[in-house]
Design a protein around this motif. Structure first.
Motif, short mmCIF file in Angstrom:
data_model
loop_
_atom_site.label_atom_id
_atom_site.label_comp_id
_atom_site.label_asym_id
_atom_site.label_seq_id
_atom_site.Cartn_x
_atom_site.Cartn_y
_atom_site.Cartn_z
N GLY A 205 0.80 -1.21 0.00
CA GLY A 205 0.00 0.00 0.00
C GLY A 205 0.84 1.26 0.00
O GLY A 205 0.40 2.29 0.51
N GLU A 206 2.02 1.20 -0.61
CA GLU A 206 2.84 2.41 -0.75
C GLU A 206 2.69 2.94 -2.17
O GLU A 206 2.06 3.98 -2.38
CB GLU A 206 4.31 2.08 -0.46
N ALA A 207 3.22 2.23 -3.14
CA ALA A 207 3.11 2.65 -4.54
C ALA A 207 1.99 1.91 -5.26
O ALA A 207 1.67 2.21 -6.40
CB ALA A 207 4.43 2.42 -5.27
N HIS A 227 4.18 0.91 5.45
CA HIS A 227 3.53 2.08 4.84
C HIS A 227 2.01 1.95 4.98
O HIS A 227 1.43 2.54 5.86
CB HIS A 227 3.95 2.28 3.38
N GLY A 228 1.36 1.21 4.07
CA GLY A 228 -0.08 1.05 4.17
C GLY A 228 -0.87 2.31 3.88
O GLY A 228 -2.07 2.38 4.15
N PRO A 263 6.00 9.55 6.58
CA PRO A 263 5.51 10.73 5.86
C PRO A 263 6.49 11.35 4.88
O PRO A 263 6.15 11.59 3.72
CB PRO A 263 5.16 11.70 7.00
N ALA A 264 7.72 11.64 5.31
CA ALA A 264 8.67 12.31 4.42
C ALA A 264 8.96 11.47 3.18
O ALA A 264 9.00 11.98 2.06
CB ALA A 264 9.97 12.62 5.17
N SER A 265 9.16 10.18 3.38
CA SER A 265 9.42 9.28 2.26
C SER A 265 8.24 9.23 1.30
O SER A 265 8.40 9.24 0.08
CB SER A 265 9.73 7.88 2.79
N ASN A 266 7.01 9.19 1.86
CA ASN A 266 5.82 9.12 1.01
C ASN A 266 5.65 10.36 0.14
O ASN A 266 5.17 10.27 -0.99
CB ASN A 266 4.57 8.94 1.87
N VAL A 267 6.05 11.51 0.65
CA VAL A 267 6.01 12.73 -0.16
C VAL A 267 7.04 12.63 -1.29
O VAL A 267 6.76 12.98 -2.43
CB VAL A 267 6.26 13.98 0.71
#
Length: 358
Positions: A205-207, A227-228, A263-267
């Motif tokens: 559930g990340e990319a 992530h999820g 959060p930072a990585s997901n952005v």
């Protein structure tokens, strides 16, 4: 409760469940190890600060695939026992300096055998570094052994995790690009781990969206979701603010499946447009089992303090909110119950109480 200061966030006890060893090297260490082993760094960079900026810029692309390419230059210098031990030791030192009191740090042993090390030797070298870094510091660190989802060594890595589980390894993980590599391809490994009463988390559930999360939970039996973030695709908020959870989102919340949110990585990878728009805000409000993590400290130029402070700025979170995230993470750790409870009662709660009383 009022908004905490940045210094209070820095001093708060923290728990980290999702951090990649090969994503958290000090730039100066990459530079030195590259010189020792002859690894060619990008653009002929010879300055540590410049190298750090390169990693951040290369990772800040909005693409998970491009993001993962930066690891060529960290994994490339982590092919000897001495290098692995150094990186692991410095990892623990950096986390402890940031107020982390418990961490599970993951990496893929299969990516560190090009220099002739066996899988066992890789794990042993990392454990030596963790032991050295932890000595005299208020931190507990455990390994998570990762299998790459596009490779076929998951059974072997799962067996390795079980063999080392009483010697510093907390559990198992799979990672790598999600699209085209569903977790069900590694079902044999997950079924083996379940038979062995072993813990595992799955990047999901990340990319990629809800099918990846559904497979990770309902087919593979994941204890946690790496992530999820895309679980929000199963949540609707209408114009009046009424929230409706789909069957999968409700199941994840009802069964308290931990979300290892970064959060930072997901952005950076495009999973969220900004910190302020990150689904962690909604998921926290709905009281999912949310945890806050760094993912890759080098690539994202981040730390647990930075991650938490960015949430304070974006959502006006208080020390009580940060304490909630931290206890969520400690409850979700792959550590025996009595040890988790001791850290909550003897370290985390007193640490936050001391900050709140000032």
């Amino acid at each position: 409760m009022t908004t905490p200061t940045r210094d209070q966030v820095r001093r708060a006890p923290k728990v980290l469940l999702h951090d990649h060893l090969d994503g958290g090297l000090r730039p100066a260490t990459v530079l030195e190890l590259a010189g020792e082993c002859g690894h060619a760094l990008p653009d002929g960079i010879t300055d540590a600060a410049e190298l750090g900026r390169w990693f951040a810029a290369a990772a800040d692309s909005g693409s998970l695939v491009r993001y993962l390419e930066t690891f060529d230059h960290t994994v490339g210098v982590m092919q000897t026992a001495a290098a692995l031990t150094r990186v692991a030791r410095e990892c623990v030192e950096d986390l402890a300096d940031d107020g982390v009191v418990y961490a599970e740090v993951r990496y893929a042993p299969e990516q560190h055998v090009e220099g002739g090390l066996s899988l066992d030797e890789v794990v042993a070298a990392v454990q030596t570094g963790f032991d050295e870094g932890s000595a005299g510091r208020r931190i507990v660190v455990r390994q998570l052994l990762t299998a790459m989802r596009h490779q076929a060594r998951s059974n072997e890595i799962a067996e390795l995790a079980v063999a080392w589980r009483d010697r510093g390894v907390a559990g198992f993980d799979i990672a790598g690009a999600e699209a085209g590599h569903p977790p069900t391809r590694h079902l044999d490994a997950f079924e083996y781990l379940q038979r062995e009463n072993a813990h595992f988390t799955i990047h999901a559930g990340e990319a990629f969206g809800l099918p990846s999360i559904w497979q990770a939970i309902q087919w593979c039996g994941a204890d946690r979701l790496g992530h999820g973030v895309r679980i929000v695709d199963d949540i609707t908020v209408d114009e009046d603010g009424e929230v409706r959870l789909g069957r999968l989102a409700a199941y994840v919340r009802d069964t308290r499946i931990p979300l290892e949110m970064c959060p930072a990585s997901n952005v950076q990878t495009g999973a969220a447009a900004s910190i302020a728009e990150h689904p962690i805000g909604l998921l926290t409000r709905l009281r999912f089992r949310v945890t806050v993590n760094t993912d890759n400290r080098l690539m994202s130029q981040t730390s647990m303090t930075e991650e938490m402070w960015s949430l304070v700025e974006a959502f006006d979170y208080t020390l009580d909110d940060l304490r909630w995230f931290t206890i969520n993470a400690m409850k979700s750790a792959f550590l025996p119950f009595d040890e988790r409870l001791a850290l909550i009662d003897e370290v985390i709660k007193p640490g936050y109480a001391a900050l709140s009383s000032r």
